[in-house]
Design an enzyme around this catalytic site. Structure first.
Site, PDB file in Angstrom:
ATOM      1  N   THR A 140       0.831  -0.940   0.116  1.00 48.45           N
ATOM      2  CA  THR A 140      -0.101  -0.139   0.527  1.00 48.45           C
ATOM      3  C   THR A 140       1.141   1.441   0.194  1.00 48.45           C
ATOM      4  O   THR A 140       2.244   1.663   0.280  1.00 48.45           O
ATOM      5  CB  THR A 140      -0.845  -0.527   1.637  1.00 48.45           C
ATOM      6  OG1 THR A 140      -1.776   1.089   1.194  1.00 48.45           O
ATOM      7  CG2 THR A 140      -0.340  -0.244   2.303  1.00 48.45           C
ATOM      8  N   ASP A 141       0.196   2.515  -0.467  1.00 45.70           N
ATOM      9  CA  ASP A 141       0.872   4.053  -0.556  1.00 45.70           C
ATOM     10  C   ASP A 141       1.327   4.176   0.951  1.00 45.70           C
ATOM     11  O   ASP A 141       2.051   5.349   1.703  1.00 45.70           O
ATOM     12  CB  ASP A 141       0.568   4.374  -1.475  1.00 45.70           C
ATOM     13  CG  ASP A 141      -1.260   4.726  -1.376  1.00 45.70           C
ATOM     14  OD1 ASP A 141      -1.814   4.230  -0.544  1.00 45.70           O
ATOM     15  OD2 ASP A 141      -1.421   5.670  -2.175  1.00 45.70           O
ATOM     16  N   GLU A 142       0.289   3.675   1.551  1.00 44.61           N
ATOM     17  CA  GLU A 142       0.493   3.956   3.329  1.00 44.61           C
ATOM     18  C   GLU A 142       1.916   4.211   3.722  1.00 44.61           C
ATOM     19  O   GLU A 142       1.796   4.892   4.717  1.00 44.61           O
ATOM     20  CB  GLU A 142      -1.082   3.530   4.016  1.00 44.61           C
ATOM     21  CG  GLU A 142      -1.897   4.177   3.253  1.00 44.61           C
ATOM     22  CD  GLU A 142      -3.299   3.581   4.579  1.00 44.61           C
ATOM     23  OE1 GLU A 142      -3.101   3.674   5.815  1.00 44.61           O
ATOM     24  OE2 GLU A 142      -4.254   2.644   3.831  1.00 44.61           O
ATOM     25  N   TYR A 165      -1.281  -0.572  11.268  1.00 42.21           N
ATOM     26  CA  TYR A 165      -1.849  -1.330   9.658  1.00 42.21           C
ATOM     27  C   TYR A 165      -0.591  -0.251   9.087  1.00 42.21           C
ATOM     28  O   TYR A 165       0.536  -1.872   8.492  1.00 42.21           O
ATOM     29  CB  TYR A 165      -2.708  -0.152   9.098  1.00 42.21           C
ATOM     30  CG  TYR A 165      -2.864  -0.627   7.680  1.00 42.21           C
ATOM     31  CD1 TYR A 165      -2.519  -2.137   7.646  1.00 42.21           C
ATOM     32  CD2 TYR A 165      -2.744   0.003   6.747  1.00 42.21           C
ATOM     33  CE1 TYR A 165      -3.106  -2.618   5.668  1.00 42.21           C
ATOM     34  CE2 TYR A 165      -2.543  -0.239   5.798  1.00 42.21           C
ATOM     35  CZ  TYR A 165      -3.048  -1.581   5.183  1.00 42.21           C
ATOM     36  OH  TYR A 165      -3.639  -2.359   3.704  1.00 42.21           O
TER      37      TYR A 165
END
Length: 362
Positions: A140-142, A165
């Site tokens: 994910t880009d997170e 997360y």
């Protein structure tokens, strides 16, 4: 590439990928394993359940013995790892399960793959693998953290996750990379922006707002609602993964983005307008701890190097998504029950609203 293990394939993105692969590559065998937590739903895979090249097995990716047995039985040569606890709000409430599943689960998959794919698994210096094997980690880009008003995420940026997360996903990415650097395992990592589309579990922004609008419930918006995300249709994400799987250079990371930056409140108001509801349904709630302000993906690498481009613009993608949810209200009703009801009350409902919301869910 003949026998592909898809982990977390009963989830939103994983199930879309399973269906795409069976459609695009009818000669591949897809072995889907999923532990079927609250967000896993085999209903989304009904259309392929009778396909002779599709097999579902209920397994937790942390179960080393079962995973090893599956590799042996089905001669797995490719892993696409979607399996993950994935909702930021839940990770704030229960970080341990995120670290256990997302990090240890990924490490178990890597260990078993290494055992079965290395030409000489007993030799720690051996870096030779069987032809055609690959481990693809869906991330994910997170993991990059938060951006200011300008700039975009590129693959070479440092990882600076801000939630349990995203920290668990960043950790998993680094473990995957370490298995490539230390053991020579053929790997790719993909990092996507926010997904949307049919069959998404209604804890995520778009289906949450659609479902709440249809029920005339309050629409909980964090802070001022000006958090910006790059939105990617799930179909585009899956074609991007398929492209990396077949064309990606060994050991490389590829960002997959939709080129659709939108503020959360903008999306909420679009849903309200499309469904003919009142903006009075919007209720601003206290912002989540560590809430990233802006994400934006630079997908130049995958578009120029591998020739992939998103097909959906946001307007068409949202139109199709809203239409699907309106035509599949029974699916939503089946999903929005039990654990989800309790979760919604815990995260969004204030004490004065709880009783009414429980009644509305029945």
């Amino acid at each position: 590439m003949e026998n592909i293990l898809v982990t977390g394939g009963a989830g939103f993105i994983g199930s879309s990928f399973v269906k795409l692969m069976l459609d695009l590559h009818p000669d591949y065998k897809i072995i889907n394993i999923d532990v079927l937590t609250y967000a896993g739903n085999l209903e989304t895979l009904k259309t392929v359940s009778d396909n002779p090249n599709y097999i579902f097995i209920k397994v937790d990716i942390r179960d080393r013995e079962k995973v090893d047995e599956i590799f042996s039985t089905y001669k797995i040569d490719t892993v696409v790892n979607f399996a993950a606890e994935s909702h930021v709000d839940r990770s704030i409430e229960e970080p341990e399960i995120f670290l256990s599943t997302n990090v240890i689960g990924t490490q178990v998959l890597l260990d078993v793959a290494k055992k079965h794919w290395k030409v000489n698994p007993e030799d720690k210096y051996c870096r030779e693998y069987k032809s055609g094997v690959k481990f693809l980690q869906v991330s994910t880009d997170e993991v990059y953290g938060s951006l200011g008003k300008t700039g975009m995420f590129v693959e070479t940026m440092s990882l600076m996750p801000n939630s349990p997360y995203s920290a668990s996903k960043a950790s998993a990415d680094m473990v995957v990379r370490a298995y490539h650097e230390t053991f020579g395992m053929p790997i790719n990592i993909t990092r996507c922006s926010n997904n949307y589309g049919p069959y998404q579990f209604p804890e995520k922004l778009i289906p949450l707002m659609i479902n709440s609008c249809l029920k005339e419930k309050k629409l909980p918006v964090y802070g001022d609602g000006m958090q910006i995300r790059d939105w990617l249709h799930v179909s585009d994400h899956c074609t991007g993964i398929d492209t990396v799987l077949h064309k990606g250079r060994d050991g490389e990371i590829y960002n997959i983005g939709g080129n659709n930056e939108k503020a959360n409140i903008e999306i909420v108001k679009l849903i309200i307008k499309t469904l003919g509801k009142s903006e009075n349904l919007i209720t601003y709630v206290k912002d989540r701890p560590g809430h990233d302000r802006r994400y934006a993906i630079d997908n130049t690498k995958i578009t120029t190097e591998l020739g992939w481009n998103p097909k959906y613009n946001f307007d068409q993608g949202m139109k199709d998504t809203l239409s699907w949810y309106l035509n599949n209200t029974e699916w939503i009703e089946n999903i929005v029950s039990g654990d989800y009801t309790k979760y919604y009350e815990k995260m969004y409902a204030n004490s004065s609203e709880k009783n009414n919301e429980i009644d509305n869910q029945k």
